[in-house]
Scaffold this motif. Structure first.
Motif, PDB file in Angstrom:
ATOM      1  N   MET A   1       4.781  20.320 -22.843  1.00 10.08           N
ATOM      2  CA  MET A   1       4.914  19.140 -22.000  1.00 10.08           C
ATOM      3  C   MET A   1       3.801  19.192 -20.954  1.00 10.08           C
ATOM      4  O   MET A   1       3.629  20.216 -20.301  1.00 10.08           O
ATOM      5  N   ASN A   2       3.094  18.085 -20.781  1.00 10.38           N
ATOM      6  CA  ASN A   2       1.999  18.107 -19.825  1.00 10.38           C
ATOM      7  C   ASN A   2       2.506  17.937 -18.393  1.00 10.38           C
ATOM      8  O   ASN A   2       3.668  17.600 -18.158  1.00 10.38           O
ATOM      9  N   GLN A   3       1.622  18.177 -17.441  1.00 10.09           N
ATOM     10  CA  GLN A   3       2.002  18.200 -16.025  1.00 10.09           C
ATOM     11  C   GLN A   3       2.588  16.867 -15.560  1.00 10.09           C
ATOM     12  O   GLN A   3       3.564  16.843 -14.823  1.00 10.09           O
ATOM     13  N   LYS A   4       2.013  15.767 -15.987  1.00  9.97           N
ATOM     14  CA  LYS A   4       2.509  14.442 -15.572  1.00  9.97           C
ATOM     15  C   LYS A   4       3.935  14.218 -16.065  1.00  9.97           C
ATOM     16  O   LYS A   4       4.798  13.739 -15.323  1.00  9.97           O
ATOM     17  N   LYS A   5       4.218  14.586 -17.307  1.00 10.27           N
ATOM     18  CA  LYS A   5       5.565  14.421 -17.852  1.00 10.27           C
ATOM     19  C   LYS A   5       6.563  15.293 -17.103  1.00 10.27           C
ATOM     20  O   LYS A   5       7.694  14.874 -16.855  1.00 10.27           O
ATOM     21  N   VAL A   6       6.136  16.492 -16.724  1.00 11.72           N
ATOM     22  CA  VAL A   6       7.016  17.385 -15.967  1.00 11.72           C
ATOM     23  C   VAL A   6       7.309  16.781 -14.598  1.00 11.72           C
ATOM     24  O   VAL A   6       8.452  16.790 -14.130  1.00 11.72           O
ATOM     25  N   GLN A   7       6.294  16.226 -13.948  1.00 13.60           N
ATOM     26  CA  GLN A   7       6.497  15.600 -12.640  1.00 13.60           C
ATOM     27  C   GLN A   7       7.478  14.436 -12.731  1.00 13.60           C
ATOM     28  O   GLN A   7       8.379  14.306 -11.892  1.00 13.60           O
ATOM     29  N   VAL A   8       7.312  13.604 -13.747  1.00 15.25           N
ATOM     30  CA  VAL A   8       8.212  12.461 -13.933  1.00 15.25           C
ATOM     31  C   VAL A   8       9.636  12.952 -14.195  1.00 15.25           C
ATOM     32  O   VAL A   8      10.595  12.436 -13.616  1.00 15.25           O
ATOM     33  N   LEU A   9       9.772  13.957 -15.026  1.00 10.35           N
ATOM     34  CA  LEU A   9      11.085  14.517 -15.342  1.00 10.35           C
ATOM     35  C   LEU A   9      11.765  15.064 -14.082  1.00 10.35           C
ATOM     36  O   LEU A   9      12.946  14.794 -13.836  1.00 10.35           O
TER      37      LEU A   9
END
Length: 64
Positions: A1-9
């Motif tokens: 999972m990329n950093q942006k997806k982790v932030q959104v999650l």
């Protein structure tokens, strides 16, 4: 999972936790009149906390 997806999650999970906590706060105002509603709000929060506070769940995070 990329950093942006982790932030959104993380942000989505934080919002859900805040909403669940708000339900506890509201139910607590009428705890004496409706203790079951307060207990249900608490149970809902606690049953979802580990999954939401720790992406992948607490147990999985402790393995790393």
């Amino acid at each position: 999972m990329n950093q942006k997806k982790v932030q959104v999650l993380i942000l989505e999970h934080a919002k859900t936790l805040a909403d669940l906590h708000d339900k506890i706060t509201e139910a607590h105002k009428n705890k004496n009149a409706n203790p079951a509603a307060w207990q249900t709000a608490c149970d809902n929060f606690m049953s979802q906390y580990n999954r939401l506070a720790f992406p992948g769940g607490l147990e999985e995070g402790l393995k790393a």
